[in-house]
Design a protein around this motif. Structure first.
Motif, PDB file in Angstrom:
ATOM      1  N   PRO A  23       1.386   8.434   0.170  1.00  0.00           N
ATOM      2  CA  PRO A  23       2.073   7.165  -0.089  1.00  0.00           C
ATOM      3  C   PRO A  23       2.100   6.308   1.172  1.00  0.00           C
ATOM      4  O   PRO A  23       1.974   6.810   2.286  1.00  0.00           O
ATOM      5  CB  PRO A  23       3.478   7.612  -0.478  1.00  0.00           C
ATOM      6  CG  PRO A  23       3.664   8.928   0.193  1.00  0.00           C
ATOM      7  CD  PRO A  23       2.294   9.561   0.226  1.00  0.00           C
ATOM      8  N   SER A  24       2.288   5.022   0.964  1.00  0.00           N
ATOM      9  CA  SER A  24       2.452   4.140   2.120  1.00  0.00           C
ATOM     10  C   SER A  24       3.825   4.423   2.728  1.00  0.00           C
ATOM     11  O   SER A  24       4.624   5.164   2.161  1.00  0.00           O
ATOM     12  CB  SER A  24       2.322   2.682   1.698  1.00  0.00           C
ATOM     13  OG  SER A  24       3.375   2.344   0.821  1.00  0.00           O
ATOM     14  N   GLU A  25       4.108   3.839   3.864  1.00  0.00           N
ATOM     15  CA  GLU A  25       5.383   4.075   4.527  1.00  0.00           C
ATOM     16  C   GLU A  25       6.545   3.426   3.794  1.00  0.00           C
ATOM     17  O   GLU A  25       7.691   3.800   3.991  1.00  0.00           O
ATOM     18  CB  GLU A  25       5.320   3.576   5.972  1.00  0.00           C
ATOM     19  CG  GLU A  25       4.413   4.429   6.841  1.00  0.00           C
ATOM     20  CD  GLU A  25       4.418   3.984   8.291  1.00  0.00           C
ATOM     21  OE1 GLU A  25       5.404   3.359   8.735  1.00  0.00           O
ATOM     22  OE2 GLU A  25       3.430   4.256   8.973  1.00  0.00           O
ATOM     23  N   GLN A  26       6.256   2.414   2.960  1.00  0.00           N
ATOM     24  CA  GLN A  26       7.290   1.701   2.211  1.00  0.00           C
ATOM     25  C   GLN A  26       6.980   1.767   0.720  1.00  0.00           C
ATOM     26  O   GLN A  26       5.813   1.759   0.332  1.00  0.00           O
ATOM     27  CB  GLN A  26       7.325   0.224   2.621  1.00  0.00           C
ATOM     28  CG  GLN A  26       7.730  -0.026   4.057  1.00  0.00           C
ATOM     29  CD  GLN A  26       9.233  -0.163   4.187  1.00  0.00           C
ATOM     30  OE1 GLN A  26       9.864  -0.886   3.429  1.00  0.00           O
ATOM     31  NE2 GLN A  26       9.807   0.536   5.141  1.00  0.00           N
ATOM     32  N   VAL A  27       8.015   1.850  -0.097  1.00  0.00           N
ATOM     33  CA  VAL A  27       7.860   1.736  -1.543  1.00  0.00           C
ATOM     34  C   VAL A  27       8.786   0.641  -2.033  1.00  0.00           C
ATOM     35  O   VAL A  27       9.782   0.318  -1.385  1.00  0.00           O
ATOM     36  CB  VAL A  27       8.158   3.056  -2.300  1.00  0.00           C
ATOM     37  CG1 VAL A  27       7.156   4.126  -1.956  1.00  0.00           C
ATOM     38  CG2 VAL A  27       9.571   3.530  -2.053  1.00  0.00           C
ATOM     39  N   SER A  28       8.447   0.099  -3.185  1.00  0.00           N
ATOM     40  CA  SER A  28       9.262  -0.950  -3.782  1.00  0.00           C
ATOM     41  C   SER A  28       9.095  -0.900  -5.293  1.00  0.00           C
ATOM     42  O   SER A  28       8.021  -0.562  -5.790  1.00  0.00           O
ATOM     43  CB  SER A  28       8.815  -2.322  -3.262  1.00  0.00           C
ATOM     44  OG  SER A  28       9.441  -3.348  -3.995  1.00  0.00           O
ATOM     45  N   ALA A  29      10.136  -1.259  -6.006  1.00  0.00           N
ATOM     46  CA  ALA A  29      10.054  -1.343  -7.458  1.00  0.00           C
ATOM     47  C   ALA A  29       9.036  -2.403  -7.879  1.00  0.00           C
ATOM     48  O   ALA A  29       8.535  -2.366  -8.996  1.00  0.00           O
ATOM     49  CB  ALA A  29      11.422  -1.660  -8.050  1.00  0.00           C
ATOM     50  N   ALA A  30       8.711  -3.311  -6.986  1.00  0.00           N
ATOM     51  CA  ALA A  30       7.706  -4.335  -7.273  1.00  0.00           C
ATOM     52  C   ALA A  30       6.303  -3.728  -7.341  1.00  0.00           C
ATOM     53  O   ALA A  30       5.377  -4.360  -7.844  1.00  0.00           O
ATOM     54  CB  ALA A  30       7.748  -5.438  -6.217  1.00  0.00           C
ATOM     55  N   ASP A  31       6.151  -2.494  -6.868  1.00  0.00           N
ATOM     56  CA  ASP A  31       4.867  -1.799  -6.881  1.00  0.00           C
ATOM     57  C   ASP A  31       5.028  -0.455  -7.598  1.00  0.00           C
ATOM     58  O   ASP A  31       5.151   0.593  -6.955  1.00  0.00           O
ATOM     59  CB  ASP A  31       4.370  -1.587  -5.447  1.00  0.00           C
ATOM     60  CG  ASP A  31       3.053  -0.836  -5.377  1.00  0.00           C
ATOM     61  OD1 ASP A  31       2.345  -0.736  -6.407  1.00  0.00           O
ATOM     62  OD2 ASP A  31       2.729  -0.334  -4.279  1.00  0.00           O
ATOM     63  N   PRO A  32       5.036  -0.465  -8.942  1.00  0.00           N
ATOM     64  CA  PRO A  32       5.229   0.777  -9.694  1.00  0.00           C
ATOM     65  C   PRO A  32       4.207   1.864  -9.350  1.00  0.00           C
ATOM     66  O   PRO A  32       4.555   3.048  -9.301  1.00  0.00           O
ATOM     67  CB  PRO A  32       5.100   0.340 -11.156  1.00  0.00           C
ATOM     68  CG  PRO A  32       5.452  -1.102 -11.142  1.00  0.00           C
ATOM     69  CD  PRO A  32       4.955  -1.625  -9.831  1.00  0.00           C
ATOM     70  N   LYS A  33       2.958   1.473  -9.077  1.00  0.00           N
ATOM     71  CA  LYS A  33       1.950   2.476  -8.720  1.00  0.00           C
ATOM     72  C   LYS A  33       2.300   3.157  -7.402  1.00  0.00           C
ATOM     73  O   LYS A  33       2.034   4.343  -7.214  1.00  0.00           O
ATOM     74  CB  LYS A  33       0.560   1.835  -8.645  1.00  0.00           C
ATOM     75  CG  LYS A  33       0.024   1.455 -10.013  1.00  0.00           C
ATOM     76  CD  LYS A  33      -1.346   0.810  -9.919  1.00  0.00           C
ATOM     77  CE  LYS A  33      -1.808   0.386 -11.309  1.00  0.00           C
ATOM     78  NZ  LYS A  33      -3.078  -0.344 -11.270  1.00  0.00           N
ATOM     79  N   GLY A  34       2.903   2.419  -6.493  1.00  0.00           N
ATOM     80  CA  GLY A  34       3.353   3.002  -5.230  1.00  0.00           C
ATOM     81  C   GLY A  34       4.469   4.013  -5.447  1.00  0.00           C
ATOM     82  O   GLY A  34       4.531   5.045  -4.768  1.00  0.00           O
TER      83      GLY A  34
END
Length: 175
Positions: A23-34
């Motif tokens: 995963p990237s260092e940050q996740v967000s609900a704006a990026d469901p795939k993340g």
């Protein structure tokens, strides 16, 4: 030569898990795939779908059975740009759960919320506002804490039913 091939195969097997989608260092609900990638990296199955309103939805298992990750704060027309997620799992009891158990459980497990459905089964939820992003490490910590809390809540929710089940008093024989 055969030993070298086996060693190389073993090396590939050891490297493969490390090459899983990190995963990237940050996740967000704006990026469901993340969010899916972070969950899979943490060892959870995560299948991206959509809910009845067209917003993203992740189907998963938190360890007690089927669970879901709902997305909130999404654009009403495009169903993207979400700003929060909610972990959700239902606990299917044989008999309706007494409502008085809810306050005891939510007081003990800091971040959980519990509501009873029409059949008296508890649904355990946990909301996370990701905004424009949060650290993946913090997200995964919250995910694991939810799963652990859900497991503990399930122990309490089902304890009463376990106590009512008849004990098998058939003697065990050995041959």
């Amino acid at each position: 030569m055969k030993n070298i091939a086996l060693l190389m195969l073993g090396a590939v097997a050891l490297v493969s898990p490390l090459q899983a989608k990190a995963p990237s260092e940050q996740v967000s609900a704006a990026d469901p795939k993340g969010i899916v990638t972070a969950m899979e990296f943490a060892g959870y199955k995560a299948v991206l779908d959509t809910d009845d309103d067209g917003d993203p939805l992740i189907k998963t298992d938190f360890g007690t059975g089927p669970g879901f990750v709902y997305f909130y704060g999404c654009d009403e027309e495009t169903h993207d740009k979400c700003d929060a997620v909610q972990f959700v799992a239902g606990l299917d009891r044989e008999e309706p759960m007494p409502a008085h158990m809810i306050s005891r459980l939510v007081n003990k497990y800091r971040f959980v919320a519990i509501a009873l459905d029409d059949e008296g089964d508890p649904w355990v939820t946990w909301d996370i506002l990701t905004g424009e992003g949060m650290s993946t490490k913090t997200f995964v910590s919250a995910l694991r804490l939810y799963a652990d809390s859900l497991d503990s809540v399930a122990d309490v929710v089902f304890a009463e039913e376990r106590d009512k089940r008849p004990v098998n008093k058939t003697p065990v024989t050995t041959t």
